[in-house]
Design a protein around this motif. Structure first.
Motif, PDB file in Angstrom:
ATOM      1  N   LYS A  85      13.755 -80.524   8.064  1.00  0.00           N
ATOM      2  CA  LYS A  85      14.535 -79.354   7.661  1.00  0.00           C
ATOM      3  C   LYS A  85      14.633 -79.256   6.143  1.00  0.00           C
ATOM      4  N   VAL A  86      14.821 -80.378   5.474  1.00  0.00           N
ATOM      5  CA  VAL A  86      14.882 -80.375   4.010  1.00  0.00           C
ATOM      6  C   VAL A  86      13.533 -79.955   3.437  1.00  0.00           C
ATOM      7  N   ASP A  87      12.452 -80.478   3.992  1.00  0.00           N
ATOM      8  CA  ASP A  87      11.110 -80.122   3.534  1.00  0.00           C
ATOM      9  C   ASP A  87      10.862 -78.620   3.725  1.00  0.00           C
ATOM     10  N   ARG A  88      11.272 -78.088   4.837  1.00  0.00           N
ATOM     11  CA  ARG A  88      11.115 -76.652   5.102  1.00  0.00           C
ATOM     12  C   ARG A  88      11.928 -75.827   4.100  1.00  0.00           C
ATOM     13  N   ALA A  89      13.137 -76.260   3.803  1.00  0.00           N
ATOM     14  CA  ALA A  89      13.978 -75.555   2.821  1.00  0.00           C
ATOM     15  C   ALA A  89      13.351 -75.630   1.432  1.00  0.00           C
ATOM     16  N   ASP A  90      12.772 -76.782   1.075  1.00  0.00           N
ATOM     17  CA  ASP A  90      12.092 -76.908  -0.217  1.00  0.00           C
ATOM     18  C   ASP A  90      10.915 -75.947  -0.315  1.00  0.00           C
ATOM     19  N   ARG A  91      10.136 -75.845   0.748  1.00  0.00           N
ATOM     20  CA  ARG A  91       8.991 -74.917   0.737  1.00  0.00           C
ATOM     21  C   ARG A  91       9.459 -73.472   0.609  1.00  0.00           C
ATOM     22  N   ARG A  92      10.522 -73.115   1.318  1.00  0.00           N
ATOM     23  CA  ARG A  92      11.060 -71.755   1.207  1.00  0.00           C
ATOM     24  C   ARG A  92      11.529 -71.470  -0.216  1.00  0.00           C
ATOM     25  N   ILE A 135      15.191 -90.554  14.977  1.00  0.00           N
ATOM     26  CA  ILE A 135      14.903 -89.165  15.349  1.00  0.00           C
ATOM     27  C   ILE A 135      15.746 -88.209  14.514  1.00  0.00           C
ATOM     28  N   ALA A 136      17.011 -88.535  14.340  1.00  0.00           N
ATOM     29  CA  ALA A 136      17.886 -87.676  13.541  1.00  0.00           C
ATOM     30  C   ALA A 136      17.413 -87.614  12.092  1.00  0.00           C
ATOM     31  N   VAL A 137      17.029 -88.749  11.524  1.00  0.00           N
ATOM     32  CA  VAL A 137      16.546 -88.779  10.138  1.00  0.00           C
ATOM     33  C   VAL A 137      15.270 -87.957  10.012  1.00  0.00           C
ATOM     34  N   GLY A 138      14.360 -88.097  10.961  1.00  0.00           N
ATOM     35  CA  GLY A 138      13.123 -87.318  10.942  1.00  0.00           C
ATOM     36  C   GLY A 138      13.395 -85.826  11.006  1.00  0.00           C
ATOM     37  N   THR A 139      14.335 -85.428  11.827  1.00  0.00           N
ATOM     38  CA  THR A 139      14.693 -84.016  11.945  1.00  0.00           C
ATOM     39  C   THR A 139      15.272 -83.485  10.639  1.00  0.00           C
TER      40      THR A 139
END
Length: 97
Positions: free
Chosen positions: A22-29, A14-18
């Motif tokens: 977050k990393v994917d969201r930061a990459d998109r931003r 669960i922690a790894v998925g979270t």
């Protein structure tokens, strides 16, 4: 003991998925900000080739048809990652035609 190990494993997953989300969201931003910055630079007519490191060696390699060494030279000159360097070398190459 087995239940504790299973619960620990589930918690780690669960922690790894979270973290991945977050990393994917930061990459998109970051990609959105870069696109906007590119539009601003284009609108202002700023020649990005004149800003930053000297890329004469990259252009010379491209003229000789040596794209992979050109990407390597770009990375050495700028410290860019592989994808960023390849994209930029492609852009430089398209302006040379």
């Amino acid at each position: 003991m087995d239940i504790a190990a299973i619960l620990l494993l589930v918690g780690v997953l669960i922690a790894v998925g979270t973290i991945e989300r977050k990393v994917d969201r930061a990459d998109r931003r970051t990609a959105r900000v870069e696109r906007k910055l590119d539009l601003v630079i284009e609108h202002l007519g700023i020649d990005t080739d004149m800003v930053g490191p000297d890329l004469d060696r990259v252009r010379a390699l491209l003229r000789d048809g040596k794209k992979i060494p050109a990407v390597k030279a770009y990375r050495e000159a700028t410290g860019a990652g592989l994808k960023e360097a390849k994209d930029e070398v492609d852009r430089i190459e398209s302006t040379m035609r």
